[in-house]
Design a protein around this motif. Structure first.
Motif, PDB file in Angstrom:
ATOM      1  N   VAL B  13       0.849  -1.201   0.000  1.00  0.00           N
ATOM      2  CA  VAL B  13       0.000   0.000   0.000  1.00  0.00           C
ATOM      3  C   VAL B  13       0.884   1.251   0.000  1.00  0.00           C
ATOM      4  O   VAL B  13       0.682   2.173  -0.793  1.00  0.00           O
ATOM      5  CB  VAL B  13      -0.962  -0.014   1.219  1.00  0.00           C
ATOM      6  CG1 VAL B  13      -1.545   1.367   1.476  1.00  0.00           C
ATOM      7  CG2 VAL B  13      -2.082  -1.033   1.000  1.00  0.00           C
ATOM      8  N   VAL B  14       1.907   1.245   0.858  1.00  0.00           N
ATOM      9  CA  VAL B  14       2.816   2.396   0.950  1.00  0.00           C
ATOM     10  C   VAL B  14       3.614   2.550  -0.354  1.00  0.00           C
ATOM     11  O   VAL B  14       3.726   3.642  -0.915  1.00  0.00           O
ATOM     12  CB  VAL B  14       3.764   2.244   2.171  1.00  0.00           C
ATOM     13  CG1 VAL B  14       4.796   3.353   2.190  1.00  0.00           C
ATOM     14  CG2 VAL B  14       2.947   2.226   3.461  1.00  0.00           C
ATOM     15  N   LEU B  15       4.140   1.434  -0.832  1.00  0.00           N
ATOM     16  CA  LEU B  15       4.949   1.447  -2.058  1.00  0.00           C
ATOM     17  C   LEU B  15       4.145   2.001  -3.247  1.00  0.00           C
ATOM     18  O   LEU B  15       4.616   2.862  -3.996  1.00  0.00           O
ATOM     19  CB  LEU B  15       5.412   0.016  -2.370  1.00  0.00           C
ATOM     20  CG  LEU B  15       6.307  -0.160  -3.596  1.00  0.00           C
ATOM     21  CD1 LEU B  15       7.750   0.157  -3.245  1.00  0.00           C
ATOM     22  CD2 LEU B  15       6.217  -1.589  -4.132  1.00  0.00           C
ATOM     23  N   ILE B  16       2.931   1.518  -3.390  1.00  0.00           N
ATOM     24  CA  ILE B  16       2.092   1.935  -4.523  1.00  0.00           C
ATOM     25  C   ILE B  16       1.696   3.397  -4.373  1.00  0.00           C
ATOM     26  O   ILE B  16       1.719   4.155  -5.345  1.00  0.00           O
ATOM     27  CB  ILE B  16       0.851   1.012  -4.633  1.00  0.00           C
ATOM     28  CG1 ILE B  16       1.291  -0.391  -5.073  1.00  0.00           C
ATOM     29  CG2 ILE B  16      -0.179   1.583  -5.606  1.00  0.00           C
ATOM     30  CD1 ILE B  16       0.243  -1.469  -4.921  1.00  0.00           C
ATOM     31  N   ASP B  39      -2.235   0.116 -15.269  1.00  0.00           N
ATOM     32  CA  ASP B  39      -2.271  -0.418 -16.637  1.00  0.00           C
ATOM     33  C   ASP B  39      -0.993  -1.216 -16.863  1.00  0.00           C
ATOM     34  O   ASP B  39      -0.200  -1.396 -15.940  1.00  0.00           O
ATOM     35  CB  ASP B  39      -2.442   0.716 -17.654  1.00  0.00           C
ATOM     36  CG  ASP B  39      -1.247   1.666 -17.669  1.00  0.00           C
ATOM     37  OD1 ASP B  39      -0.323   1.504 -16.833  1.00  0.00           O
ATOM     38  OD2 ASP B  39      -1.235   2.571 -18.519  1.00  0.00           O
ATOM     39  N   SER B  40      -0.798  -1.708 -18.099  1.00  0.00           N
ATOM     40  CA  SER B  40       0.342  -2.604 -18.320  1.00  0.00           C
ATOM     41  C   SER B  40       1.672  -1.892 -18.062  1.00  0.00           C
ATOM     42  O   SER B  40       2.631  -2.499 -17.612  1.00  0.00           O
ATOM     43  CB  SER B  40       0.284  -3.210 -19.718  1.00  0.00           C
ATOM     44  OG  SER B  40       0.249  -2.195 -20.696  1.00  0.00           O
ATOM     45  N   MET B  41       1.700  -0.558 -18.349  1.00  0.00           N
ATOM     46  CA  MET B  41       2.933   0.192 -18.108  1.00  0.00           C
ATOM     47  C   MET B  41       3.217   0.279 -16.606  1.00  0.00           C
ATOM     48  O   MET B  41       4.341   0.065 -16.152  1.00  0.00           O
ATOM     49  CB  MET B  41       2.788   1.590 -18.691  1.00  0.00           C
ATOM     50  CG  MET B  41       4.103   2.319 -18.865  1.00  0.00           C
ATOM     51  SD  MET B  41       3.811   4.067 -19.163  1.00  0.00           S
ATOM     52  CE  MET B  41       2.842   4.011 -20.656  1.00  0.00           C
ATOM     53  N   LEU B  46       5.705  -1.751 -11.373  1.00  0.00           N
ATOM     54  CA  LEU B  46       5.413  -2.457 -10.132  1.00  0.00           C
ATOM     55  C   LEU B  46       6.248  -3.741 -10.036  1.00  0.00           C
ATOM     56  O   LEU B  46       6.810  -4.051  -8.980  1.00  0.00           O
ATOM     57  CB  LEU B  46       3.913  -2.770 -10.074  1.00  0.00           C
ATOM     58  CG  LEU B  46       3.335  -3.277  -8.759  1.00  0.00           C
ATOM     59  CD1 LEU B  46       3.672  -2.347  -7.606  1.00  0.00           C
ATOM     60  CD2 LEU B  46       1.805  -3.412  -8.863  1.00  0.00           C
ATOM     61  N   LEU B  47       6.351  -4.471 -11.147  1.00  0.00           N
ATOM     62  CA  LEU B  47       7.179  -5.680 -11.195  1.00  0.00           C
ATOM     63  C   LEU B  47       8.612  -5.358 -10.790  1.00  0.00           C
ATOM     64  O   LEU B  47       9.199  -6.031  -9.945  1.00  0.00           O
ATOM     65  CB  LEU B  47       7.216  -6.198 -12.640  1.00  0.00           C
ATOM     66  CG  LEU B  47       6.366  -7.393 -13.032  1.00  0.00           C
ATOM     67  CD1 LEU B  47       6.656  -7.768 -14.469  1.00  0.00           C
ATOM     68  CD2 LEU B  47       6.668  -8.575 -12.124  1.00  0.00           C
TER      69      LEU B  47
END
Lengths: 410, 85
Positions: B13-16, B39-41, B46-47
């Protein structure tokens, strides 16, 4: 020559403005610098229309502006030039074929009485009193005396030439430009939605191993609807980018093509499903999201959009969230507090200094964040129609009737 | 060592919120990430962030829409991948 309404710039806002003004009876001239109408929806290969439908959580897409925006969308759908709408979270988008948009723009403009279109033509001079405009067509100059002028250039070029005030964000905060190109020969297994997530895996690995530059992480993919076809959209980091500077623009176009070429050969050589793929089309120009915002009689503020504000002279609704793309790492969507879309007041479409100067599309009067909502094509079609109606009314009566305009646009 | 799933979900949650998406004040482990514009980008970013932070490699087969639906779903995925590696 003289005309009632001169529309500068033949993108989505310009098409809507010119058709609306001419339908209202004004002798209208639409001037476009390239060989095709449609702006970013054709020349930059943008293949979706955002801002046509309201933000909501229900199942069915609900149209936002039911005037020219909806007419254009329905025409595209019935001619097979669009698919959808497609639900993406809380918003819906119409997926479009850029060639079909260009053809529809030709059909609508050619069958509209009182409307003349000049392609390959650019406005290069606007007198400070707006009485004379010089148009440049392949080395020839044409003098036009319009009674009202609508700037739908996206860059606010007519306004800048007339000496009007404008704002421009610093290069580190400007919305990033997008390079969109077409691929064909993509295998059916790679054209399903879940495959896009697998593609993310491949691209991340490609960047880690050094086969791809880090800028490839700005890429996203969508099937184009024709057999084996896909669009690749790359948001470019564009450091120190100046959307009005020739050196900067040239460097970006070259960077976009080079990156597309590297990405295409990576996909072809390394990613299952892309073995037979090839780059089938490049855009005529990179997609610019933001440059000048002209100063109007009212500046649409960020808090107006956040709070879904209504105005006594509201003439269209902006139904897209503020889509911030200040970095090439994916969109940051800022939604209004409720589901009520903000209204765009007519005053935001009228120059602060001149009653006969109107603007629509992404260069209308607003804050940087508000522009991230109103810049999308669906909203450009609506503000364009509103500006066309307003200019025609102003020429005919010396007054504009926002309630009447609203009833035709919304 | 990878933290437990509830802690992991809070970390995500914090990271995002800080690195990836525009999030509302009520953003929580079960918020729908697609509604917030994932979205995919953004998934690529995130990956990268997740794999760097937790030292895991999320395999092809687990890259599904469902696994990226919420921070909690992602926490489960990361936990599973870190146990198996």
């Amino acid at each position: 020559m003289s005309c009632d309404v001169l529309v500068v710039g033949g993108g989505s806002a310009g098409i809507a403005a010119a058709v609306a003004a001419a339908r209202a009876g004004a002798e209208t001239l639409l001037v476009e610098q390239s060989g095709m109408l449609g702006g970013t929806a054709t020349a930059s290969l943008i293949h979706s229309i955002c801002g046509l439908y309201r933000i909501h959580s229900g199942a069915e897409a609900i149209p936002g502006n039911r005037g020219f925006a909806l007419e254009f969308a329905e025409n595209l759908l019935s001619s097979g030039g669009a698919r959808g709408p497609l639900r993406m979270g809380r918003v819906d988008v119409l997926l479009t074929d850029p060639s079909a948009v260009a053809r529809l723009a030709d059909e609508i403009t050619t069958r509209t009485p009182h409307l003349r279109v000049w392609l390959h033509s650019q406005v290069i001079q606007v007198s400070p009193d707006l009485a004379e405009v010089v148009i440049f067509t392949r080395g020839r100059l044409h003098s036009v005396q319009p009674r009202a002028l609508i700037d739908t250039t996206g860059d606010g070029t007519a306004g800048a030439l007339a000496g009007l005030s404008f704002e421009q964000e610093t290069s580190d905060r400007l919305q990033r430009p997008a390079y969109i190109y077409g691929l064909h020969g993509v295998g059916p297994e790679a054209l399903v939605e879940d495959y896009r997530l697998k593609l993310s895996r491949h691209l991340v690995d490609g960047v880690r191993s050094g086969l791809l530059p880090e800028t490839a992480l700005g890429a996203s993919f969508r099937e184009s609807g024709d057999p084996g076809g896909m669009f690749v959209s790359i948001d470019l980091p564009a450091k120190d980018f100046d959307p009005l500077d020739p050196t900067s623009l040239t460097a970006l176009e070259i960077e976009g093509r080079a990156l597309a070429s590297r990405l295409s050969s990576f996909l072809k050589n390394k990613v299952p499903g892309f073995e037979a793929s090839f780059t089938s089309r490049h855009p005529a120009r990179i997609g610019i999201r933001e440059s000048r915002r002209l100063q109007g009689q009212y500046r649409l503020e960020t808090s107006d959009v956040e709070n879904g504000l209504a105005f006594p002279d509201g003439i269209a609704v902006a139904t897209w969230p503020m889509e911030l793309r200040e970095k090439a790492t994916g969109p940051k969507l800022r939604y209004p507090v409720g589901e009520q879309p903000v209204e765009i007041p007519l005053r935001s479409l009228r120059a602060a200094a001149h009653d006969s100067f109107f603007m629509a599309g992404r260069c209308l009067s607003c804050s940087h964040e508000a522009q991230a909502s109103i810049r999308v094509i669906g909203t450009c079609l609506a503000t364009g129609q509103a500006a066309g109606l307003a200019a025609a009314q102003w020429v005919a009566t010396g007054l504009c009737d926002p309630a009447n305009i609203r009833s035709q646009v919304v | 060592m990878t933290p437990d799933i509830p802690i992991l979900a809070e970390e995500l949650v914090v990271l995002i919120r800080e690195r990836l998406l525009e999030t509302p004040p009520a953003f929580h482990p079960e918020s729908d990430l697609y509604e917030l514009g994932l979205d995919s980008m953004a998934i690529m970013q995130l990956l990268l962030l997740i794999e760097e932070k937790y030292g895991v490699l999320l395999p092809d087969a687990d890259l599904t829409k469902e696994n990226f639906h919420t921070p909690l779903a992602l926490a489960h995925l990361i936990h599973r991948c870190s146990v198996s590696t």
